[in-house]
Write an enzyme that holds these catalytic residues in place. Structure first.
Site, PDB file in Angstrom:
ATOM      1  N   ASP A  33      12.664   7.518  11.854  1.00  0.00           N
ATOM      2  CA  ASP A  33      12.060   7.290  10.532  1.00  0.00           C
ATOM      3  C   ASP A  33      12.822   8.124   9.514  1.00  0.00           C
ATOM      4  O   ASP A  33      13.834   8.760   9.855  1.00  0.00           O
ATOM      5  CB  ASP A  33      10.554   7.644  10.558  1.00  0.00           C
ATOM      6  CG  ASP A  33       9.746   6.801   9.563  1.00  0.00           C
ATOM      7  OD1 ASP A  33       9.969   6.945   8.335  1.00  0.00           O
ATOM      8  OD2 ASP A  33       8.915   5.987  10.005  1.00  0.00           O
ATOM      9  N   ASP A  57      17.560   6.214   8.073  1.00  0.00           N
ATOM     10  CA  ASP A  57      17.203   5.369   6.936  1.00  0.00           C
ATOM     11  C   ASP A  57      17.805   3.988   7.219  1.00  0.00           C
ATOM     12  O   ASP A  57      19.039   3.857   7.315  1.00  0.00           O
ATOM     13  CB  ASP A  57      17.783   5.978   5.656  1.00  0.00           C
ATOM     14  CG  ASP A  57      17.423   5.187   4.400  1.00  0.00           C
ATOM     15  OD1 ASP A  57      17.122   3.981   4.510  1.00  0.00           O
ATOM     16  OD2 ASP A  57      17.458   5.794   3.319  1.00  0.00           O
ATOM     17  N   VAL A  58      16.951   2.970   7.323  1.00  0.00           N
ATOM     18  CA  VAL A  58      17.474   1.646   7.719  1.00  0.00           C
ATOM     19  C   VAL A  58      18.406   1.033   6.670  1.00  0.00           C
ATOM     20  O   VAL A  58      19.106   0.071   6.956  1.00  0.00           O
ATOM     21  CB  VAL A  58      16.337   0.628   8.040  1.00  0.00           C
ATOM     22  CG1 VAL A  58      15.530   1.062   9.237  1.00  0.00           C
ATOM     23  CG2 VAL A  58      15.460   0.355   6.823  1.00  0.00           C
ATOM     24  N   TYR A 146       8.840  -8.444  -1.953  1.00  0.00           N
ATOM     25  CA  TYR A 146       8.341  -8.323  -0.564  1.00  0.00           C
ATOM     26  C   TYR A 146       8.269  -9.705   0.081  1.00  0.00           C
ATOM     27  O   TYR A 146       8.749  -9.896   1.208  1.00  0.00           O
ATOM     28  CB  TYR A 146       6.962  -7.646  -0.599  1.00  0.00           C
ATOM     29  CG  TYR A 146       6.380  -7.318   0.757  1.00  0.00           C
ATOM     30  CD1 TYR A 146       6.831  -6.210   1.475  1.00  0.00           C
ATOM     31  CD2 TYR A 146       5.364  -8.088   1.302  1.00  0.00           C
ATOM     32  CE1 TYR A 146       6.279  -5.890   2.714  1.00  0.00           C
ATOM     33  CE2 TYR A 146       4.806  -7.778   2.535  1.00  0.00           C
ATOM     34  CZ  TYR A 146       5.272  -6.670   3.236  1.00  0.00           C
ATOM     35  OH  TYR A 146       4.716  -6.357   4.465  1.00  0.00           O
ATOM     36  N   LYS A 150      10.655 -10.789   3.220  1.00  0.00           N
ATOM     37  CA  LYS A 150      10.056 -11.104   4.530  1.00  0.00           C
ATOM     38  C   LYS A 150      10.355 -12.556   4.923  1.00  0.00           C
ATOM     39  O   LYS A 150      10.582 -12.836   6.107  1.00  0.00           O
ATOM     40  CB  LYS A 150       8.548 -10.826   4.501  1.00  0.00           C
ATOM     41  CG  LYS A 150       8.194  -9.345   4.342  1.00  0.00           C
ATOM     42  CD  LYS A 150       8.634  -8.511   5.529  1.00  0.00           C
ATOM     43  CE  LYS A 150       8.091  -7.080   5.462  1.00  0.00           C
ATOM     44  NZ  LYS A 150       8.503  -6.273   6.625  1.00  0.00           N
ATOM     45  N   THR A 181      -3.243   0.602   7.231  1.00  0.00           N
ATOM     46  CA  THR A 181      -2.209   1.620   7.484  1.00  0.00           C
ATOM     47  C   THR A 181      -1.938   2.318   6.144  1.00  0.00           C
ATOM     48  O   THR A 181      -2.432   1.862   5.093  1.00  0.00           O
ATOM     49  CB  THR A 181      -0.880   0.980   7.959  1.00  0.00           C
ATOM     50  OG1 THR A 181      -0.314   0.257   6.862  1.00  0.00           O
ATOM     51  CG2 THR A 181      -1.064   0.067   9.150  1.00  0.00           C
TER      52      THR A 181
HETATM   53  N1  LIG Z   1      -0.053  -3.047   7.247  1.00  0.00           N
HETATM   54  C1  LIG Z   1      -0.038  -4.338   6.971  1.00  0.00           C
HETATM   55  O1  LIG Z   1      -1.055  -4.912   6.552  1.00  0.00           O
HETATM   56  C2  LIG Z   1       1.225  -5.144   7.166  1.00  0.00           C
HETATM   57  C3  LIG Z   1       1.110  -6.525   7.009  1.00  0.00           C
HETATM   58  C4  LIG Z   1       2.250  -7.306   7.167  1.00  0.00           C
HETATM   59  C5  LIG Z   1       3.458  -6.729   7.483  1.00  0.00           C
HETATM   60  N2  LIG Z   1       3.534  -5.369   7.639  1.00  0.00           N
HETATM   61  C6  LIG Z   1       4.850  -4.823   7.965  1.00  0.00           C
HETATM   62  O2  LIG Z   1       4.750  -4.022   9.128  1.00  0.00           O
HETATM   63  C7  LIG Z   1       5.703  -2.966   9.065  1.00  0.00           C
HETATM   64  C8  LIG Z   1       4.984  -1.645   9.269  1.00  0.00           C
HETATM   65  O3  LIG Z   1       4.062  -1.458   8.210  1.00  0.00           O
HETATM   66  P1  LIG Z   1       2.891  -0.380   8.267  1.00  0.00           P
HETATM   67  O4  LIG Z   1       1.692  -1.037   7.703  1.00  0.00           O
HETATM   68  O5  LIG Z   1       2.843   0.261   9.596  1.00  0.00           O
HETATM   69  O6  LIG Z   1       3.433   0.635   7.150  1.00  0.00           O
HETATM   70  P2  LIG Z   1       3.562   2.223   7.136  1.00  0.00           P
HETATM   71  O7  LIG Z   1       3.830   2.560   5.719  1.00  0.00           O
HETATM   72  O8  LIG Z   1       2.410   2.833   7.837  1.00  0.00           O
HETATM   73  O9  LIG Z   1       4.882   2.468   8.026  1.00  0.00           O
HETATM   74  C9  LIG Z   1       6.151   2.077   7.573  1.00  0.00           C
HETATM   75  C10 LIG Z   1       7.155   3.123   8.021  1.00  0.00           C
HETATM   76  O10 LIG Z   1       8.441   2.699   7.552  1.00  0.00           O
HETATM   77  C11 LIG Z   1       9.130   3.858   7.162  1.00  0.00           C
HETATM   78  N3  LIG Z   1      10.211   3.525   6.247  1.00  0.00           N
HETATM   79  C12 LIG Z   1      10.141   3.132   4.950  1.00  0.00           C
HETATM   80  N4  LIG Z   1      11.377   2.985   4.441  1.00  0.00           N
HETATM   81  C13 LIG Z   1      12.233   3.287   5.449  1.00  0.00           C
HETATM   82  C14 LIG Z   1      13.642   3.344   5.547  1.00  0.00           C
HETATM   83  N5  LIG Z   1      14.425   3.049   4.495  1.00  0.00           N
HETATM   84  N6  LIG Z   1      14.201   3.691   6.722  1.00  0.00           N
HETATM   85  C15 LIG Z   1      13.442   4.003   7.789  1.00  0.00           C
HETATM   86  N7  LIG Z   1      12.087   3.989   7.757  1.00  0.00           N
HETATM   87  C16 LIG Z   1      11.502   3.638   6.598  1.00  0.00           C
HETATM   88  C17 LIG Z   1       8.064   4.727   6.488  1.00  0.00           C
HETATM   89  O11 LIG Z   1       8.490   6.068   6.374  1.00  0.00           O
HETATM   90  C18 LIG Z   1       6.883   4.514   7.419  1.00  0.00           C
HETATM   91  O12 LIG Z   1       6.851   5.482   8.447  1.00  0.00           O
HETATM   92  C19 LIG Z   1       6.392  -3.093   7.708  1.00  0.00           C
HETATM   93  O13 LIG Z   1       7.604  -3.793   7.856  1.00  0.00           O
HETATM   94  C20 LIG Z   1       5.412  -3.913   6.897  1.00  0.00           C
HETATM   95  O14 LIG Z   1       6.051  -4.621   5.863  1.00  0.00           O
HETATM   96  C21 LIG Z   1       2.442  -4.569   7.482  1.00  0.00           C
END
Ligand SMILES: NC(=O)c1ccc[n+]([C@@H]2O[C@H](COP(=O)([O-])OP(=O)(O)OC[C@H]3O[C@@H](n4cnc5c(N)ncnc54)[C@H](O)[C@@H]3O)[C@@H](O)[C@H]2O)c1
Length: 253
Positions: A33, A57-58, A146, A150, A181
Site C-alpha cells: 500500500d 504506489d500503483v 471513477y 472502472k 469501508t
Molecule cells: N467499498 C465499496 O463500496 C466499493 C465498491 C465498488 C468498488 N470498490 C473498489 O474496491 C477497491 C477497494 O476499495 P475499499 O472500499 O476497500 O477502499 P479503501 O479506501 O478501504 O482501500 C483502498 C486502499 O487503496 C490504497 N490506495 C489508494 N491509492 C493507492 C495507490 N496509488 N497505490 C497503492 N495503494 C493505493 C489506499 O491507501 C487504501 O488502503 C477499490 O478499487 C474500490 O474502487 C469499493
C-alpha cells in the site's frame, strides 16, 4: 514451497479482508500500500507465516515492477489482487482536470501497471483479480472519472485475459456494490445516501469486505473462469444508481 499472493491496496477495506482470506487459505501474502506501516498493520494480524509488508504506489511503474519482481523471484507467485482505488465527487462541468487525472491514474493507469507486471511475474497457471465496481456498468452523476476508469478496467481485464491465456494465467475482476469501508464512509454520513443505496438494492443491505474477499478467492481459484467481471451487489445492478450528488447538493447547497 508455500505459494505467494500479493495484494495491492491491501492496507484497508476489501484489500485487507482479501489478504486475510488468502492467508487463511494457506498463502504467504505480501500486502502492499502507500505506506509500509499501513500494510504492516494488516500483516501483523494475518494467520500463518511468510507474510511481508511493502510500500507501493500503483501509479509509479518502478514501484509496481519492484514489488512484483521481488514477489515472483522464486517462481512461486500464484495470485495477484489489485484493490487500490480512490474516487471523487464533482459534475464533469465543474471537475478540476487534475482531480480527473488523479482518479483515472489510480483506478485505470495503475491497474494497467499492475496487470503489466503481474502478467510478467505471476507463475504459469496463476491468477490475477482486480477490483472494479458497480459503477463500471451503472453511471452515477458526480462520479465521472471513477465510472470511466472502472469501465475501462473491465475491458482491460478482458484484454489481459486473452493475452495471458496461453500461459494458463487467468485474469478476472470483482465489481462490488456498496461495501462499508473507509472509501465509502464520507458518503454514508450524508443524509439520504445510505437509504437511497439500500432502496436500490433488492437484497436490502450493504455487502461486507469479507464477502467481497470470498468472491475474489472464487475468481482466483475457479479453473475455467477468465475474462470475467463478477457483479457482487445484492442485485443493485438491476435498479438505478443512487443520486449521491443530489443528496450532497440538498445537504450542503
Ligand atoms: N467499498 C465499496 O463500496 C466499493 C465498491 C465498488 C468498488 N470498490 C473498489 O474496491 C477497491 C477497494 O476499495 P475499499 O472500499 O476497500 O477502499 P479503501 O479506501 O478501504 O482501500 C483502498 C486502499 O487503496 C490504497 N490506495 C489508494 N491509492 C493507492 C495507490 N496509488 N497505490 C497503492 N495503494 C493505493 C489506499 O491507501 C487504501 O488502503 C477499490 O478499487 C474500490 O474502487 C469499493
Amino acid at each position: 514451497m508455500t505459494s505467494r499472493a500479493v495484494v495491492l491496496g491491501g492496507a484497508s477495506g476489501i484489500g485487507a479482508a482479501t489478504a486475510r482470506a488468502l492467508a487463511a487459505a494457506g498463502h504467504a501474502v505480501t500486502v502492499a500500500d502507500l505506506t509500509e506501516e499501513g500494510a504492516g498493520a494488516v500483516v501483523d494480524d494475518l494467520p500463518g507465516t511468510g507474510h511481508a509488508a511493502r510500500r507501493c504506489d500503483v501509479t509509479v511503474e518502478t514501484d509496481v515492477d519492484a514489488l512484483l519482481s521481488e514477489a515472483g523471484a522464486d517462481g512461486n507467485l500464484t495470485a495477484v489482487v489489485n484493490s487500490a482505488g480512490s474516487s471523487t465527487l464533482g459534475l464533469l462541468t465543474e471537475l478540476d482536470e487534475a482531480e480527473f487525472r488523479r482518479v483515472v491514474d489510480i483506478c485505470l493507469h495503475g491497474a494497467f501497471l499492475v496487470l503489466k507486471h503481474a502478467g510478467r511475474h505471476v507463475a504459469d497457471g496463476g491468477a490475477i483479480c482486480s477490483l472494479t465496481s458497480l459503477n463500471a456498468r451503472q453511471p452515477a452523476a458526480g462520479f465521472g472519472p471513477y465510472c470511466a476508469a472502472k469501465a475501462g478496467l473491465v475491458m482491460l481485464t478482458e484484454v489481459a485475459a486473452l493475452e495471458l491465456a496461453p500461459r494458463g494465467v487467468r485474469v478476472n475482476a470483482v465489481s462490488p456494490g456498496l461495501v462499508d469501508t473507509p472509501l465509502t464512509a464520507p458518503a454514508m454520513d450524508i443524509p439520504g445516501v445510505r437509504e437511497d443505496y439500500l432502496a436500490n438494492t433488492p437484497l436490502g443491505r450493504a455487502g461486507t469486505a469479507a464477502e467481497v474477499a470470498d468472491a475474489v478467492l472464487f475468481a482466483l481459484t475457479t479453473p475455467w473462469l477468465t475474462g470475467e467481471a463478477i457483479d457482487l451487489n445484492g442485485g443493485a445492478h438491476l435498479r438505478a444508481y443512487p443520486d449521491v450528488h443530489g443528496h450532497v447538493v440538498r445537504a450542503f447547497g
